[in-house]
Design a protein around this motif. Structure first.
Motif, PDB file in Angstrom:
ATOM      1  N   VAL A 192      35.010   1.058 -18.576  1.00 45.37           N
ATOM      2  CA  VAL A 192      34.950   1.648 -17.248  1.00 45.37           C
ATOM      3  C   VAL A 192      34.791   3.167 -17.341  1.00 45.37           C
ATOM      4  N   LEU A 193      33.888   3.721 -16.510  1.00 45.89           N
ATOM      5  CA  LEU A 193      33.724   5.176 -16.435  1.00 45.89           C
ATOM      6  C   LEU A 193      34.828   5.802 -15.602  1.00 45.89           C
ATOM      7  N   GLU A 194      35.092   5.176 -14.477  1.00 52.21           N
ATOM      8  CA  GLU A 194      36.139   5.622 -13.552  1.00 52.21           C
ATOM      9  C   GLU A 194      37.311   4.659 -13.680  1.00 52.21           C
ATOM     10  N   ALA A 195      38.523   5.178 -13.798  1.00 54.65           N
ATOM     11  CA  ALA A 195      39.702   4.322 -13.937  1.00 54.65           C
ATOM     12  C   ALA A 195      39.784   3.336 -12.781  1.00 54.65           C
ATOM     13  N   HIS A 196      40.066   2.082 -13.115  1.00 50.82           N
ATOM     14  CA  HIS A 196      40.200   1.034 -12.096  1.00 50.82           C
ATOM     15  C   HIS A 196      41.611   1.074 -11.518  1.00 50.82           C
ATOM     16  N   PRO A 197      41.788   0.706 -10.230  1.00 52.71           N
ATOM     17  CA  PRO A 197      43.138   0.682  -9.649  1.00 52.71           C
ATOM     18  C   PRO A 197      44.113  -0.196 -10.428  1.00 52.71           C
ATOM     19  N   ASN A 198      43.584  -1.247 -11.044  1.00 49.82           N
ATOM     20  CA  ASN A 198      44.397  -2.081 -11.935  1.00 49.82           C
ATOM     21  C   ASN A 198      44.212  -1.557 -13.360  1.00 49.82           C
ATOM     22  N   GLU A 199      45.241  -0.951 -13.905  1.00 46.27           N
ATOM     23  CA  GLU A 199      45.120  -0.279 -15.198  1.00 46.27           C
ATOM     24  C   GLU A 199      44.778  -1.221 -16.342  1.00 46.27           C
ATOM     25  N   SER A 200      44.991  -2.525 -16.145  1.00 46.81           N
ATOM     26  CA  SER A 200      44.676  -3.482 -17.205  1.00 46.81           C
ATOM     27  C   SER A 200      43.186  -3.784 -17.293  1.00 46.81           C
ATOM     28  N   VAL A 201      42.402  -3.348 -16.293  1.00 52.52           N
ATOM     29  CA  VAL A 201      40.955  -3.556 -16.319  1.00 52.52           C
ATOM     30  C   VAL A 201      40.321  -2.436 -17.137  1.00 52.52           C
ATOM     31  N   LYS A 202      39.709  -2.795 -18.246  1.00 50.54           N
ATOM     32  CA  LYS A 202      39.148  -1.800 -19.161  1.00 50.54           C
ATOM     33  C   LYS A 202      37.627  -1.849 -19.263  1.00 50.54           C
ATOM     34  N   ASN A 203      37.002  -2.961 -18.879  1.00 54.59           N
ATOM     35  CA  ASN A 203      35.560  -3.126 -19.042  1.00 54.59           C
ATOM     36  C   ASN A 203      34.902  -3.517 -17.725  1.00 54.59           C
ATOM     37  N   ASN A 204      33.588  -3.320 -17.685  1.00 47.55           N
ATOM     38  CA  ASN A 204      32.821  -3.772 -16.528  1.00 47.55           C
ATOM     39  C   ASN A 204      31.403  -4.172 -16.954  1.00 47.55           C
ATOM     40  N   PHE A 205      30.776  -4.958 -16.086  1.00 45.83           N
ATOM     41  CA  PHE A 205      29.370  -5.297 -16.247  1.00 45.83           C
ATOM     42  C   PHE A 205      28.542  -4.204 -15.579  1.00 45.83           C
ATOM     43  N   VAL A 206      27.423  -3.823 -16.194  1.00 46.54           N
ATOM     44  CA  VAL A 206      26.592  -2.741 -15.666  1.00 46.54           C
ATOM     45  C   VAL A 206      25.169  -3.249 -15.463  1.00 46.54           C
ATOM     46  N   THR A 207      24.574  -2.903 -14.304  1.00 52.52           N
ATOM     47  CA  THR A 207      23.198  -3.279 -14.003  1.00 52.52           C
ATOM     48  C   THR A 207      22.243  -2.153 -14.388  1.00 52.52           C
ATOM     49  N   SER A 208      20.945  -2.453 -14.349  1.00 52.90           N
ATOM     50  CA  SER A 208      19.925  -1.507 -14.779  1.00 52.90           C
ATOM     51  C   SER A 208      18.994  -1.167 -13.610  1.00 52.90           C
ATOM     52  N   TYR A 209      17.785  -0.681 -13.913  1.00 52.70           N
ATOM     53  CA  TYR A 209      16.881  -0.216 -12.864  1.00 52.70           C
ATOM     54  C   TYR A 209      16.067  -1.333 -12.223  1.00 52.70           C
ATOM     55  N   GLY A 210      16.109  -2.547 -12.784  1.00 55.46           N
ATOM     56  CA  GLY A 210      15.552  -3.727 -12.140  1.00 55.46           C
ATOM     57  C   GLY A 210      16.689  -4.602 -11.651  1.00 55.46           C
ATOM     58  N   MET A 211      16.429  -5.461 -10.680  1.00 57.95           N
ATOM     59  CA  MET A 211      17.505  -6.268 -10.118  1.00 57.95           C
ATOM     60  C   MET A 211      18.165  -7.134 -11.186  1.00 57.95           C
ATOM     61  N   CYS A 212      19.495  -7.095 -11.211  1.00 52.29           N
ATOM     62  CA  CYS A 212      20.300  -7.905 -12.114  1.00 52.29           C
ATOM     63  C   CYS A 212      21.272  -8.737 -11.272  1.00 52.29           C
ATOM     64  N   SER A 213      21.337 -10.013 -11.528  1.00 53.08           N
ATOM     65  CA  SER A 213      22.323 -10.859 -10.847  1.00 53.08           C
ATOM     66  C   SER A 213      22.814 -11.925 -11.811  1.00 53.08           C
ATOM     67  N   LYS A 214      24.030 -12.379 -11.578  1.00 51.85           N
ATOM     68  CA  LYS A 214      24.634 -13.406 -12.421  1.00 51.85           C
ATOM     69  C   LYS A 214      25.529 -14.282 -11.551  1.00 51.85           C
ATOM     70  N   SER A 215      25.831 -15.476 -12.049  1.00 54.18           N
ATOM     71  CA  SER A 215      26.541 -16.439 -11.212  1.00 54.18           C
ATOM     72  C   SER A 215      27.457 -17.332 -12.045  1.00 54.18           C
ATOM     73  N   GLN A 216      28.360 -17.993 -11.343  1.00 54.66           N
ATOM     74  CA  GLN A 216      29.163 -19.074 -11.902  1.00 54.66           C
ATOM     75  C   GLN A 216      29.248 -20.193 -10.876  1.00 54.66           C
ATOM     76  N   LEU A 217      29.229 -21.431 -11.371  1.00 53.93           N
ATOM     77  CA  LEU A 217      29.410 -22.609 -10.528  1.00 53.93           C
ATOM     78  C   LEU A 217      30.754 -23.232 -10.885  1.00 53.93           C
ATOM     79  N   ILE A 218      31.657 -23.305  -9.914  1.00 58.72           N
ATOM     80  CA  ILE A 218      33.005 -23.826 -10.129  1.00 58.72           C
ATOM     81  C   ILE A 218      33.066 -25.262  -9.630  1.00 58.72           C
ATOM     82  N   ASP A 219      33.439 -26.169 -10.512  1.00 58.61           N
ATOM     83  CA  ASP A 219      33.630 -27.580 -10.175  1.00 58.61           C
ATOM     84  C   ASP A 219      35.108 -27.779  -9.829  1.00 58.61           C
ATOM     85  N   LEU A 220      35.415 -27.978  -8.562  1.00 58.80           N
ATOM     86  CA  LEU A 220      36.811 -28.045  -8.136  1.00 58.80           C
ATOM     87  C   LEU A 220      37.553 -29.224  -8.744  1.00 58.80           C
TER      88      LEU A 220
END
Length: 268
Positions: free
Chosen positions: A125-153
């Motif tokens: 993380v560049l900017e500290a997250h409100p939750n101090e335990s969060v240390k990493n993040n996903f970063v997008t680029s100059y073209g559209m980036c998207s990702k997903s998850q499908l949850i089977d209940l």
């Protein structure tokens, strides 16, 4: 109630191995004792003692009263659980159903839908997250980036009969942040799907844009699905974005600590 039980819901119930004379302990006294014991001990140990203890340990009244005492209140009092023990353990096991939400394991668990520009990347993380335990993040680029998850209940321990009967609240949350020195955009789309993976209800807010020279702070978006009707079997979570200045590298929106929770009861 014919509910599917997983290791995340109700412990398996062994059969009793002995008997004691009925009436040796008044039922109301026995129930009060069980209410003061850890729930796992009641299911895995106490119900093995004799038939009387098993009947009390399996009783709907015991688990209904435990829910009341621990503050697990129904959102809709007209939708009563068919199995109060299952309802209790699902309340206790409320958890984030998304895998790897904080980018601690690179892209594991995510299906990449769009991978524009220089593709997705994981950074600290560049900017500290409100939750101090969060240390990493996903970063997008100059073209559209998207990702997903499908949850089977069902596979997560939430049977069809439970979801249809209780219609628990489904809480969505996502944290996103721009770079302070680059404009970018953010998008999120969440569907509740039926057995054929067709949408029953959706959350799809307008895309959010940030100008260059913004504050770079983390922001959270939340939504709660409720009264969505029967038939929900899957949840599809999609988010992403990009930078709006087409800079090579990773200057787009940053995402982390996404969350999908099943909330069977109000907590008091």
């Amino acid at each position: 109630m014919g509910a599917t039980q997983s290791s995340d819901s109700v412990p398996p119930s062994p059969s009793p191995v002995s008997t004691v004379p009925e009436g040796s302990v008044p039922l109301d006294v026995l129930e009060e004792i069980f209410l003061k014991l850890p729930p796992q001990q009641v299911v895995l140990m106490c119900r093995l003692v004799c038939r009387q203890w098993r009947d009390v340990a399996d009783s709907q009244s015991l688990w209904r009263e435990r829910c009341r005492r621990e503050g697990h209140r129904l959102f809709d009092a007209s939708r009563l659980p068919r199995d109060w023990r299952l309802f209790y353990f699902l309340c206790k096991k409320k958890r984030n159903l998304l895998k790897n939400p904080r980018a601690d394991d690179q892209m594991r668990g995510w299906q990449i839908s769009e991978n524009g520009g220089d593709h997705w990347k994981v950074e600290g993380v560049l900017e500290a997250h409100p939750n101090e335990s969060v240390k990493n993040n996903f970063v997008t680029s100059y073209g559209m980036c998207s990702k997903s998850q499908l949850i089977d209940l069902e596979s997560e321990g939430y049977s069809a009969s439970f979801v249809d009967c209780i219609q628990p609240h489904i809480r969505i949350a996502d944290w996103y942040a721009p770079r302070w020195d680059c404009g970018c955009q953010y998008k999120i789309h969440v569907d509740l799907l039926n057995q054929r993976k067709k949408p029953i209800e959706s959350f799809s807010p307008d895309e959010i844009y940030f100008q260059q020279w913004n504050d770079g702070k983390w922001k959270q978006i939340t939504h709660v699905f409720h009264n969505y009707g029967p038939g929900v079997r899957y949840i599809r979570f999609v988010h992403g974005g990009k930078d709006t200045q087409f800079w090579a590298g990773w200057y787009g929106i940053r995402l982390t600590d996404s969350c999908v929770e099943i909330c069977p009861a109000m907590e008091t």
